[in-house]
Scaffold this motif. Structure first.
Motif, short mmCIF file in Angstrom:
data_model
loop_
_atom_site.label_atom_id
_atom_site.label_comp_id
_atom_site.label_asym_id
_atom_site.label_seq_id
_atom_site.Cartn_x
_atom_site.Cartn_y
_atom_site.Cartn_z
N LEU A 11 16.61 -4.72 -1.98
CA LEU A 11 16.42 -5.14 -0.59
C LEU A 11 17.49 -4.53 0.31
CD1 LEU A 11 14.06 -6.92 0.14
CD2 LEU A 11 15.63 -8.85 0.36
N VAL A 12 17.05 -3.82 1.36
CA VAL A 12 17.94 -3.21 2.34
C VAL A 12 17.54 -3.69 3.72
CG1 VAL A 12 18.71 -1.05 3.41
CG2 VAL A 12 18.34 -1.15 0.94
N LYS A 13 18.52 -4.17 4.49
CA LYS A 13 18.27 -4.59 5.86
C LYS A 13 19.41 -4.14 6.74
CE LYS A 13 16.41 -6.70 9.39
NZ LYS A 13 15.20 -6.15 10.03
N ARG A 14 19.08 -3.41 7.80
CA ARG A 14 20.07 -2.94 8.77
C ARG A 14 19.72 -3.46 10.15
NH1 ARG A 14 19.18 1.53 5.40
NH2 ARG A 14 17.43 2.14 6.72
N TYR A 15 20.75 -3.82 10.91
CA TYR A 15 20.62 -4.16 12.33
C TYR A 15 21.40 -3.10 13.10
CZ TYR A 15 19.14 -8.77 10.67
OH TYR A 15 18.49 -9.81 10.04
N GLY A 16 20.66 -2.10 13.60
CA GLY A 16 21.36 -1.00 14.24
C GLY A 16 22.23 -0.28 13.22
N GLY A 17 23.51 -0.16 13.54
CA GLY A 17 24.44 0.50 12.62
C GLY A 17 25.08 -0.44 11.62
N ILE A 18 24.70 -1.71 11.64
CA ILE A 18 25.30 -2.70 10.75
C ILE A 18 24.35 -2.97 9.58
CG2 ILE A 18 26.16 -5.06 10.54
CD1 ILE A 18 26.83 -4.94 13.52
N ALA A 56 11.87 -8.49 8.38
CA ALA A 56 11.32 -7.48 7.47
C ALA A 56 12.42 -6.51 7.08
CB ALA A 56 10.16 -6.74 8.12
N PRO A 57 12.59 -6.23 5.79
CA PRO A 57 13.61 -5.26 5.37
C PRO A 57 13.14 -3.83 5.59
CG PRO A 57 12.43 -6.02 3.46
CD PRO A 57 11.86 -6.78 4.64
N GLN A 58 14.10 -2.90 5.59
CA GLN A 58 13.72 -1.49 5.65
C GLN A 58 13.27 -0.98 4.28
OE1 GLN A 58 16.59 -2.50 7.36
NE2 GLN A 58 15.71 -2.25 9.41
N GLU A 59 13.82 -1.57 3.22
CA GLU A 59 13.46 -1.16 1.86
C GLU A 59 13.46 -2.38 0.96
OE1 GLU A 59 15.98 1.96 0.32
OE2 GLU A 59 16.34 2.76 2.34
N GLY A 60 12.75 -2.26 -0.18
CA GLY A 60 12.77 -3.29 -1.19
C GLY A 60 11.51 -4.12 -1.25
N THR A 61 11.43 -4.95 -2.31
CA THR A 61 10.26 -5.80 -2.53
C THR A 61 10.71 -7.21 -2.89
OG1 THR A 61 10.15 -5.24 -4.89
CG2 THR A 61 8.87 -3.87 -3.37
N VAL A 62 9.83 -8.18 -2.60
CA VAL A 62 10.04 -9.57 -3.00
C VAL A 62 8.73 -10.07 -3.58
CG1 VAL A 62 10.52 -11.91 -2.23
CG2 VAL A 62 11.78 -10.01 -1.22
N THR A 63 8.79 -10.60 -4.79
CA THR A 63 7.61 -11.20 -5.40
C THR A 63 7.89 -12.66 -5.73
OG1 THR A 63 8.27 -10.49 -7.63
CG2 THR A 63 6.82 -9.03 -6.39
N ILE A 64 6.90 -13.50 -5.49
CA ILE A 64 6.98 -14.92 -5.82
C ILE A 64 5.83 -15.23 -6.77
CG2 ILE A 64 6.86 -17.29 -4.96
CD1 ILE A 64 8.03 -16.32 -2.34
N ASP A 65 6.18 -15.69 -7.96
CA ASP A 65 5.19 -15.99 -8.99
C ASP A 65 4.32 -14.78 -9.28
OD1 ASP A 65 4.44 -17.89 -10.85
OD2 ASP A 65 2.86 -18.76 -9.60
N GLY A 66 4.94 -13.60 -9.23
CA GLY A 66 4.26 -12.36 -9.55
C GLY A 66 3.49 -11.71 -8.43
N VAL A 67 3.46 -12.35 -7.25
CA VAL A 67 2.71 -11.81 -6.11
C VAL A 67 3.68 -11.34 -5.04
CG1 VAL A 67 1.02 -12.33 -4.31
CG2 VAL A 67 0.79 -13.37 -6.58
N ALA A 68 3.53 -10.09 -4.58
CA ALA A 68 4.40 -9.55 -3.54
C ALA A 68 4.13 -10.24 -2.22
CB ALA A 68 4.19 -8.04 -3.40
N ILE A 69 5.18 -10.66 -1.51
CA ILE A 69 4.99 -11.32 -0.22
C ILE A 69 4.82 -10.28 0.87
CG2 ILE A 69 6.37 -13.29 -0.99
CD1 ILE A 69 8.55 -12.39 0.97
N ASP A 70 4.11 -10.68 1.91
CA ASP A 70 3.85 -9.82 3.06
C ASP A 70 4.96 -10.06 4.08
OD1 ASP A 70 2.97 -8.44 5.24
OD2 ASP A 70 0.94 -9.27 5.24
N PHE A 71 5.79 -9.04 4.33
CA PHE A 71 6.91 -9.20 5.24
C PHE A 71 6.46 -9.36 6.70
CE2 PHE A 71 9.09 -6.62 1.84
CZ PHE A 71 9.79 -7.70 1.32
N GLY A 72 5.20 -9.14 6.97
CA GLY A 72 4.73 -9.24 8.35
C GLY A 72 4.34 -10.63 8.79
N GLN A 73 4.44 -11.64 7.90
CA GLN A 73 4.03 -12.98 8.30
C GLN A 73 4.86 -14.02 7.54
OE1 GLN A 73 -0.12 -13.00 7.25
NE2 GLN A 73 0.26 -13.37 5.09
#
Length: 503
Positions: A11-18, A56-73
């Protein structure tokens, strides 16, 4: 080990240069209480927002109980529910309706009778058996509202429950109700991510601990494998020196700043006498509802119906309003930073200077350069990242928001500083910084009075500790003459000897 119910990868998350998260891997298995520890700004809040679908992260995945979550909701609350540090209770609707808000079982037609028995059962389990289902939530204390938030998450039956500082505003008895509920959920197979800056809670309650620092996962291992010193060192990346030291000067020779004579609040505080001198830091302790926090709020102008006399710097004062208290030279930091201290959508630099705008203008025009310079100085004093000053204050973690709230009040240059739960939600490193700044201000003559339910904080910060039990002061002694066990005994059942003296 059992198959993870939550799996976070890269998981990668950036806010501007931070960079808030830098390639984080993290997992939780069913039926465990997993502590997530780290300083404010370590990446914990960002991870929670991503897991809840708020970011929403710039990179990476999150799965819950084997199902990837939708970062858009928003994440389905039946998979993952979050009890945030800042409350989301709607005060004018009933307790039952607050419990059912967001429950996926509630469709277009909401039939309350279907859920009353289950809600009553859950409220009883969590220690709110005395609260009527049909009562408006506005009648609940802050602690009861926090427990109601947890009850709401319990009703949804989520596979994963995230508790973000769930005990920050609770008394010791109420904390045990939370612990009981959390353990019950674990035993039912719920995976629980527990975020707290109170390290004794981590060691008492959790099964595993993961440390975040500077947006990275540093280390994960069973709680039993940590020591307090190792956990702190991993969280802050350096050795930490105790902030407490009893002042060498004889404070009894300092001028009296505040004197209370027969001060009382009908139904909340019996007549008390209290003296506070310049340079003192006085900690007021007691269970919520004991009258200790009401005492601090009254001195801030929040309780107009008081009796007795308040003398401030030798003169009798009428402090029945906030403007009156501020005009006298009294500053106040509320425990509810989101609701009472900060403008969440405004930039950090605006929040830092919002209480002193009159000093930063000429002919009604704000001197922006001066205001920015003042904001930068305050940020540096309280270890707030100067690069983030243009960002809204709600982009910060809860602990950093609290530092902004304190700095904003200190900017007014009060002669008496009042605080209610001064480091609620603040990590161990930031706490030390806040304590040092408050002690530096006290050394310059500022009188500090604060209410806290954190016994470690009282021992670390106070020069004197005033214990309030059932509306009366039962003990008022120098910190070196106290123990945590003695304080706890006083606030839970009072001191017979001191209670008789106070009477």
């Amino acid at each position: 080990m059992e198959k993870p119910v939550l799996l976070v990868q890269g998981l990668v998350k950036r806010y501007g240069g931070i960079q808030a998260l830098g390639g984080v891997d993290f997992e939780v298995v069913p039926g465990e209480i997993h502590a997530l520890c780290g300083e404010n700004g370590a990446g914990k809040s960002t991870l929670v927002k991503i897991l809840g679908g708020l970011e929403a992260p710039q990179e990476g995945t999150v799965t819950i109980d084997g199902v990837a979550i939708d970062f858009g909701q928003r994440t389905d609350p039946r998979l993952l529910s979050i009890v945030h540090q800042e409350l989301s209770i709607i005060p004018h609707i009933s307790v039952l309706d607050n419990v059912m808000i967001g429950d996926p079982r509630v469709g277009e037609i909401y039939i309350r009778a279907r859920y009353r028995a289950e809600a009553r059962h859950r409220l009883d389990e969590i220690g709110l058996g005395h609260v009527p289902l049909d009562a408006p939530a506005s009648g609940l204390t802050l602690a009861e509202q926090q427990l109601l938030e947890i009850c709401r998450a319990m009703m949804r039956g989520a596979k994963i429950l995230i508790l973000d500082e769930p005990t920050a505003s609770l008394s010791d008895a109420e904390i045990q109700h939370v612990f009981k509920a959390v353990r019950w959920l674990r035993d039912q197979g719920t995976a629980i991510i527990y975020i707290s800056h109170r390290l004794p809670e981590i060691f008492e309650l959790t099964d595993r601990v993961t440390v975040f620092r500077n947006g990275q996962r540093i280390l994960t291992k069973p709680t039993s494998g940590w020591t307090n010193e190792e956990l702190v060192a991993q969280m802050i990346g350096r050795a930490i020196q105790p902030a407490h030291s009893v002042p060498a000067q004889d404070l009894r020779q300092r001028p009296v700043v505040l004197e209370l004579r027969g001060f009382e609040l009908p139904g909340r505080l019996r007549p008390v006498d209290l003296t506070v001198r310049a340079g003192e830091i006085v900690g007021v302790v007691g269970q919520l509802g004991s009258g200790g926090n009401a005492l601090v709020e009254a001195l801030a102008g929040l309780e107009p119906r008081y009796g007795g006399e308040i003398l401030f710097e030798g003169a009798s004062r009428d402090l029945r309003s906030i403007p009156a208290a501020m005009a006298a030279g009294i500053g106040y930091v509320s425990e509810d930073r989101a609701g009472k201290s900060l403008f969440l959508g405004a930039p950090i630099e605006v929040n830092l200077t919002s209480a002193i705008l009159a000093e930063l203008q000429s002919a009604g025009v704000l001197r922006f350069g001066t205001a920015r310079s003042v904001a930068q100085d305050l940020a540096r004093r309280f270890q707030v990242d100067v690069r983030r000053l243009p960002l809204p204050v709600n982009s910060m973690s809860g602990g950093n928001q609290q530092k902004v709230a304190i700095a904003k009040t200190v900017a007014q240059k009060p002669r008496l500083l009042l605080l209610n739960e001064p480091t609620r939600g603040v990590d161990v490193g930031a706490r030390s910084e806040v304590y040092r700044e408050l002690k530096a201000l006290a050394a310059q003559g500022l009188a500090v009075v604060y209410f806290s339910t954190d016994l470690e904080e009282l021992r670390e910060l106070s020069y004197r500790i005033v214990t309030v039990f059932r509306g009366r002061i039962v003990r008022d002694v120098a910190v070196e003459n106290t123990s945590m066990e003695g304080i706890l005994a006083d606030i839970l059942r009072g001191s017979a000897e001191s209670g008789e003296a106070a009477a």
